[in-house]
Structure formats: C-alpha cells, structure tokens
Design an enzyme around this catalytic site. Structure first.
Site, PDB file in Angstrom:
ATOM      1  N   CYS A 103       0.057 -52.036  22.317  1.00 23.43           N
ATOM      2  CA  CYS A 103       1.099 -52.816  21.656  1.00 23.43           C
ATOM      3  C   CYS A 103       2.370 -51.971  21.649  1.00 23.43           C
ATOM      4  O   CYS A 103       2.379 -50.868  21.077  1.00 23.43           O
ATOM      5  CB  CYS A 103       0.647 -53.125  20.233  1.00 23.43           C
ATOM      6  SG  CYS A 103       1.885 -53.962  19.232  1.00 23.43           S
ATOM      7  N   CYS A 157       6.355 -56.180  26.111  1.00 19.58           N
ATOM      8  CA  CYS A 157       5.427 -56.581  25.039  1.00 19.58           C
ATOM      9  C   CYS A 157       4.160 -56.990  25.760  1.00 19.58           C
ATOM     10  O   CYS A 157       4.216 -57.724  26.762  1.00 19.58           O
ATOM     11  CB  CYS A 157       5.999 -57.758  24.241  1.00 19.58           C
ATOM     12  SG  CYS A 157       4.787 -58.579  23.169  1.00 19.58           S
TER      13      CYS A 157
HETATM   14  N1  DGL Z   1       1.858 -57.195  21.774  1.00 20.85           N
HETATM   15  C1  DGL Z   1       2.783 -56.517  20.959  1.00 20.85           C
HETATM   16  C2  DGL Z   1       3.747 -55.676  21.770  1.00 20.85           C
HETATM   17  O1  DGL Z   1       3.393 -55.206  22.816  1.00 20.85           O
HETATM   18  C3  DGL Z   1       3.478 -57.172  19.814  1.00 20.85           C
HETATM   19  C4  DGL Z   1       3.369 -58.598  19.563  1.00 20.85           C
HETATM   20  C5  DGL Z   1       3.694 -58.963  18.158  1.00 20.85           C
HETATM   21  O2  DGL Z   1       4.875 -59.213  17.861  1.00 20.85           O
HETATM   22  O3  DGL Z   1       2.766 -58.991  17.385  1.00 20.85           O
HETATM   23  O4  DGL Z   1       4.843 -55.413  21.357  1.00 20.85           O
END
Ligand code: DGL
Length: 263
Positions: free
Chosen positions: A75, A186
């Site tokens: 993430c 993301c």
């Molecule tokens: N998948 C996450 C990222 O790579 C964040 C997504 C979210 O906002 O929860 O930033």
C-alpha cells in the site's frame, strides 16, 4: 527469530495489494503468504496521516504476532506514512514498502511528461515530495490525486459504465497533456488499468511497482537466507471486515481477489 518455513505477510487497506501479491506468487511460488486486507477501514488515502499510521501499526503487530518472516506493505499510502516508523521500531524485521514507480517512468523517453496517479494522502506526504525531487529535472511530473477511485475497486466495480464515467470526469484534465507515461501510485489502480487507459486514450505507457516490489522481496529473503525450501506455496486471506476468520467466503478478497490472482 525469522525462519524460512514461516509465511510472508502482505498487507493493504483492502483489495489493492492483491496486484502486488500476484507478482509475489508468480516470482515466489514456493512461499506461503498471509494477505491482510483492512477493508473495514478502507479507504486509507482520504484519512489523516496519524489515523493511517495507527491502523498500519495495528495490522503490522497483529501479523507479527502470527510469526512471519517478512512484511510487504502493499500500500503506497501506508508505506508513505508508516514505513520509516516501523523500521525504527522493528529494526530486525524485513519490511518491504511500495512507492510510485517514478524511476522507470522518467526513463521511458527524453524529458517525458509523467502523470503520477495516487491517493491524496500519498501525494501530500514528504516521502513523495522527496521522490519527486529526485526526478524533477528529468521529466515534467504531474501528481494527480484520485479520490474516490479506490471505492470502486473495493466494491468490485472494476469494469462497466459507472466506472468509465467516473474516470472520464476525473482524468479529463490529464487528457490536455501529452502524456508519455502514467505511474499507478496506488496498488488498487492496476486492477482498473484497462479502464484508466480507455479514459486517457492515447499511447501513454503505464508503470506500476508490483514487479519491482516482488523482486525486492525475493532479494531481501535471499540475502537473509530465508527463502522457502518447500515445494508448493499457499495464500491465506484475512479481512478485517470478517475478524478472526481465515479465508472468509463472503469477502471480496476471496471472490474478486482470487479470480484476479488466477487471471
Ligand atoms: N492501495 C493503497 C495504496 O496503494 C491505498 C488505497 C486506499 O486509499 O485505501 O495507496
């Protein structure tokens, strides 16, 4: 003490980290993975840094208590706000974070125009400012916050008219740019990569950090002599919306995530 037979923890706010897990499974088929999606608290990217730091530490410590040999924070948002503090608190742990794949993107053409799509929180953080600073003389970099997109992925809406309309509106300002490259900053966004390309039109190259993250994980485990010597790996899904259940059948992690993993 970490041992080679322990699993590798992979963590995201929800479904997005499965784009990283897919590359990990491909590169490390003999490993056992525990995938944790904090879907009860997603999305992270529109929360405050303090809130996300607390959530990230809580998931990390929960996974640590299960006995894992490495942590992949799949993430960008959680990595931005918490990876430095986690490494400081747990200096002996193998912790791999993710960050927008800006480096390969700026090399794709002489002084390219590169859009970085990410959550508002990722783009607000110092970590991104410093990454962008390293490459700002080599490319025109356009940070572009995509609030609202993660929610589509979380409810499994990864194709269809509603998503396309949303993306057409959101990405309209980028259509005026001659983009050479788009960085998916993301981990949720690779799951809607085709829809993003469709909205942007044109021939921009797409970059995401999943493969690089998987390679870095392998490198770190190799260096620590912690690669599994087992024959066939496995994946366990944990979802904070279904606490204390392993592989919850109702979870989108299993339904959409499982399909995506096998696609
Ligand atoms: N998948 C996450 C990222 O790579 C964040 C997504 C979210 O906002 O929860 O930033």
């Amino acid at each position: 003490m970490a041992e080679s037979k322990m699993p590798i923890a992979v963590f995201d706010s929800g479904l997005g980290g499965i784009s990283v897990l897919k590359e990990l499974v491909r590169l490390l088929p003999n490993e056992n993975f525990i995938y944790y999606g904090d879907t009860a608290n997603a999305p992270y990217g529109i929360k405050s840094a303090d809130e996300v730091r607390v959530l990230t530490f809580s998931v990390y410590e929960r996974l640590k208590s299960r006995g894992v040999k490495a942590f992949v924070i799949a993430c960008n948002t959680a990595t931005s706000v918490a990876v430095a503090a986690l490494r400081e608190k747990y200096p002996d742990d193998i912790i791999i974070g993710v960050e927008p794949a800006l480096k390969p993107a700026v090399l794709c053409a002489p002084h390219p125009t590169v859009a970085v799509l990410a959550t508002p929180l990722t783009l607000r953080e110092e970590k991104f400012a410093s990454l962008m600073g390293r490459f700002s003389d080599k490319a025109k970099i356009i940070p572009f916050a995509c609030a609202g997109l993660v929610e589509f992925v979380e409810r499994g809406e990864i194709t269809g008219e509603g998503l396309q309309e949303f993306l057409d509106g959101l990405l309209a300002p980028l259509k005026r740019e001659q983009l050479d490259a788009v960085v998916l900053g993301c981990t949720h966004y690779p799951l809607v990569k085709d829809a993003i390309l469709e909205s942007l039109g044109g021939g921009a190259l797409i970059f995401d950090g999943s493969e690089g993250t998987a390679r870095e994980t392998k490198r770190r485990l190799e260096a620590a002599r912690l690669l599994s010597d087992g024959t066939e790996g496995s994946v366990i899904f944990l979802d904070s919306s279904y606490p204390d259940v392993e592989n919850p059948e109702a979870s989108a992690l299993l339904r959409f995530g499982g399909e995506y993993l096998c696609s």
